[in-house]
Design a protein around this motif. Sequence first.
Motif, PDB file in Angstrom:
ATOM      1  N   ALA A   1     -16.400 -70.616 -35.787  1.00 27.07           N
ATOM      2  CA  ALA A   1     -16.123 -69.209 -36.099  1.00 27.07           C
ATOM      3  C   ALA A   1     -17.068 -68.793 -37.221  1.00 27.07           C
ATOM      4  CB  ALA A   1     -14.676 -69.031 -36.530  1.00 27.07           C
ATOM      5  N   GLU A   2     -18.194 -68.207 -36.844  1.00 29.70           N
ATOM      6  CA  GLU A   2     -19.185 -67.824 -37.850  1.00 29.70           C
ATOM      7  C   GLU A   2     -18.649 -66.746 -38.781  1.00 29.70           C
ATOM      8  OE1 GLU A   2     -22.740 -66.710 -35.879  1.00 29.70           O
ATOM      9  OE2 GLU A   2     -23.177 -68.720 -35.104  1.00 29.70           O
ATOM     10  N   ASP A   3     -17.870 -65.837 -38.224  1.00 28.97           N
ATOM     11  CA  ASP A   3     -17.271 -64.773 -39.034  1.00 28.97           C
ATOM     12  C   ASP A   3     -15.802 -65.120 -39.251  1.00 28.97           C
ATOM     13  OD1 ASP A   3     -16.297 -62.516 -40.227  1.00 28.97           O
ATOM     14  OD2 ASP A   3     -17.013 -61.117 -38.700  1.00 28.97           O
ATOM     15  N   ILE A   4     -15.432 -65.462 -40.482  1.00 34.16           N
ATOM     16  CA  ILE A   4     -14.057 -65.896 -40.749  1.00 34.16           C
ATOM     17  C   ILE A   4     -13.119 -64.723 -41.005  1.00 34.16           C
ATOM     18  CG2 ILE A   4     -14.762 -68.134 -41.646  1.00 34.16           C
ATOM     19  CD1 ILE A   4     -14.406 -67.050 -44.456  1.00 34.16           C
TER      20      ILE A   4
ATOM     21  N   THR B   1     -10.038 -66.812 -31.639  1.00 36.70           N
ATOM     22  CA  THR B   1      -9.692 -67.145 -30.262  1.00 36.70           C
ATOM     23  C   THR B   1      -8.762 -68.355 -30.301  1.00 36.70           C
ATOM     24  OG1 THR B   1     -11.533 -68.677 -30.027  1.00 36.70           O
ATOM     25  CG2 THR B   1     -11.944 -66.377 -29.439  1.00 36.70           C
ATOM     26  N   GLN B   2      -8.180 -68.662 -29.154  1.00 38.25           N
ATOM     27  CA  GLN B   2      -7.311 -69.841 -29.105  1.00 38.25           C
ATOM     28  C   GLN B   2      -8.077 -71.133 -29.425  1.00 38.25           C
ATOM     29  OE1 GLN B   2      -3.848 -70.134 -26.350  1.00 38.25           O
ATOM     30  NE2 GLN B   2      -5.143 -71.596 -25.294  1.00 38.25           N
ATOM     31  N   PRO B   3      -9.274 -71.370 -28.861  1.00 41.73           N
ATOM     32  CA  PRO B   3     -10.022 -72.566 -29.258  1.00 41.73           C
ATOM     33  C   PRO B   3     -10.348 -72.594 -30.747  1.00 41.73           C
ATOM     34  CG  PRO B   3     -10.875 -71.732 -27.199  1.00 41.73           C
ATOM     35  CD  PRO B   3      -9.922 -70.694 -27.713  1.00 41.73           C
ATOM     36  N   GLN B   4     -10.598 -71.436 -31.354  1.00 40.70           N
ATOM     37  CA  GLN B   4     -10.877 -71.419 -32.790  1.00 40.70           C
ATOM     38  C   GLN B   4      -9.647 -71.792 -33.610  1.00 40.70           C
ATOM     39  OE1 GLN B   4     -12.469 -67.448 -33.064  1.00 40.70           O
ATOM     40  NE2 GLN B   4     -14.604 -68.142 -32.859  1.00 40.70           N
ATOM     41  N   VAL B   5      -8.457 -71.441 -33.116  1.00 40.51           N
ATOM     42  CA  VAL B   5      -7.224 -71.899 -33.774  1.00 40.51           C
ATOM     43  C   VAL B   5      -7.189 -73.425 -33.761  1.00 40.51           C
ATOM     44  CG1 VAL B   5      -4.705 -71.945 -33.648  1.00 40.51           C
ATOM     45  CG2 VAL B   5      -5.934 -69.808 -33.211  1.00 40.51           C
ATOM     46  N   LEU B   6      -7.509 -74.001 -32.606  1.00 40.22           N
ATOM     47  CA  LEU B   6      -7.544 -75.462 -32.522  1.00 40.22           C
ATOM     48  C   LEU B   6      -8.626 -76.032 -33.423  1.00 40.22           C
ATOM     49  CD1 LEU B   6      -7.081 -75.989 -28.664  1.00 40.22           C
ATOM     50  CD2 LEU B   6      -5.338 -75.950 -30.457  1.00 40.22           C
TER      51      LEU B   6
ATOM     52  N   THR C   1      -6.718 -63.270 -39.572  1.00 42.24           N
ATOM     53  CA  THR C   1      -8.125 -63.642 -39.424  1.00 42.24           C
ATOM     54  C   THR C   1      -8.256 -65.155 -39.480  1.00 42.24           C
ATOM     55  OG1 THR C   1      -8.583 -63.648 -41.803  1.00 42.24           O
ATOM     56  CG2 THR C   1      -8.790 -61.524 -40.645  1.00 42.24           C
ATOM     57  N   VAL C   2      -9.464 -65.631 -39.195  1.00 35.23           N
ATOM     58  CA  VAL C   2      -9.742 -67.064 -39.297  1.00 35.23           C
ATOM     59  C   VAL C   2      -9.508 -67.531 -40.727  1.00 35.23           C
ATOM     60  CG1 VAL C   2     -11.523 -68.822 -39.100  1.00 35.23           C
ATOM     61  CG2 VAL C   2     -11.380 -67.003 -37.386  1.00 35.23           C
ATOM     62  N   ARG C   3      -9.913 -66.705 -41.703  1.00 33.41           N
ATOM     63  CA  ARG C   3      -9.716 -67.058 -43.113  1.00 33.41           C
ATOM     64  C   ARG C   3      -8.222 -67.209 -43.417  1.00 33.41           C
ATOM     65  NH1 ARG C   3     -13.025 -65.768 -47.465  1.00 33.41           N
ATOM     66  NH2 ARG C   3     -14.098 -64.181 -46.198  1.00 33.41           N
TER      67      ARG C   3
END
Length: 638
Positions: free
Chosen positions: A401-404, A409-414, A567-569
Amino acid sequence: MTSTTRLTVAQALVRFLAAQHTERDGERRRLIGAVWGIFGHGNVAGIGQALVEHATVPGGGTPSAPPVMPFHQGRNEQAMVHAAVGYARQCGRLSAHAVTTSIGPGATNLVTGAALATVNHLPVLLLPGDVFATRPADPVLQQLEVPFAGDVSVNDCLRPVSKYFDRITRPEALIPAALQAMRVLTDPVDTGAVTLALPQDVQAEAYDWPEEFFAERTWTVRRQAPDAVELERAVAAVRGARRPLIVAGGGVHHSRAEEALAAFASATGIPVASTQAGKGSLRWDHAQDVGGIGHTGTATADELARTADLVIGVGTRYTDFTTASGTLFTTRGVRFLNLNVAPYDGHKLAGSPLIADARAGLEALTEALLPHRHRAEPAYVTEYTDDKERWEYRVDAAYEAEDIDIRPTQPQVLGVLDELVTEEDILINAAGSLPGDLHKLWRARSRDQYHVEYGYSCMGYEIPAAIGVRMAAPDRPVWALVGDGTYLMMPTEIVTAVQEGVAIKVVILQNHGYASIGGLSESVGGERLGTAYRRLAADRTYTGVPLPVDLAANAASLGMRVLRAETVRDLRAALAEAREADTPTCVYVETETADTVSGAPPAQAWWDVPVAETATRPSAVKAREEYDRHVAARRRHL
């Protein structure tokens, strides 16, 4: 003269269960660790009263002297079975839980959980109440009347999903039935759901029980050694193969054969692919691990499967997801060597059976090959090693995830969870799109970290199973990963986790519908009908705005601490906080679709879901053409 003790049937059963133990490899454990229950008129005066008796013996219930039979209060009968199954799996099938219910809907609610336990070969003891054996009032409340069979009740629904079933219509019948129940629970081949249906009047009836019935018993969980002739054939098959592939199934874990498999793979250089139940048999970074196999597998494992000349199945049932519905193992002349404790599975795909416990069989096979110094050809090892490295780049891309500051997405959660966990963490999942992403992407760090129930793939399994797993492993972080569809099926046991102080971590991924079935529906011409959680549009389709459902608020209302991540952060911080929490904690996150950012790699192999043979809608016509193309590749192994 035989000494006897006068007890009710229910009291005798609870006392008997408290005296049963298992033993394997010198490890001795209590067979029935606890009883789960929801009480009604079919069990409250029988099993319920007996549990009170056996939880309040002198010294019982104190920290230094726990109850003779611990009790856990559940909210849903199906969920109680799931919790018991999670416990049994984490205990390596050496310890199990019992589940008691009333008659009627309480009993029939057990059926789904029982099917799950039996399909996955995991032991659970079911004690549903039943109608009166003496029939003083007929029908009683919740009784199903069957005009042509007076001895049938709703509990007979449990017969086809139980590995053993008996109805105790007389007190003395409990003795042989209880012994048979323990035999099946501890049998590596036949274990699964065991049902003792208990008429409510018989539960409360007194009888003079022989003291021998209550003596401590230790049931040996055997390790069957391989037959010498079958072992000789297995050695010849391995030595004659140029492109062998191991398929590791759940039997590797049930047998605790992970070290034996690692030793065999290292000694021979043969690559190891894993089914959903077998994932984690090798650590993801073991040189011979090539990841998941089948419809949800990796490109590396599936390509090896297509070109393998010998498939060595270890503890696998060869389900359709593993074989890509019969389209994966396609090399001319491919043969199967099946190491399995169950003869039924050992003979599948016209394979050469090696009927044995997985660990005993692998150890014997490794030893028998040593004098031959057998090892896979160097070019083959280089090929799958390079392919595995290329696949890991694809995993990195899905996780990245370049932008946190975006919605993940679901894979980024994993991916964020992958950064956080250690080999101590346990991940639980069962249904939806998550099993596919996990099987392809997750990097299992320990033999029991990957806990995906995919034999029955039961929505609603995750949260109660996490409770059972945490009870078996109280010092380890236990994560229940659920989509919104699964969460809405069975969030009730959050109350149980709060009440019992079981510090599970629940991750709710909100994508507003059934993502997995939605994608499948689209691919087979179903046009995603009924798979989105949205308001009705003017044309009566479910294509309006997302429903105003707040699952985070729901979890909080049930007593769970909730952390929201937008967010990812936020997600990274929330997951880290949840991991350190000592109370039940939920992380809620809305996920982004893969349309705009990187998602999981697509399926690397087919799965057979029949498509309408005739249709007028273009989507179904096109889907049928694709279906016919794949069906043509199906192969029967004879």
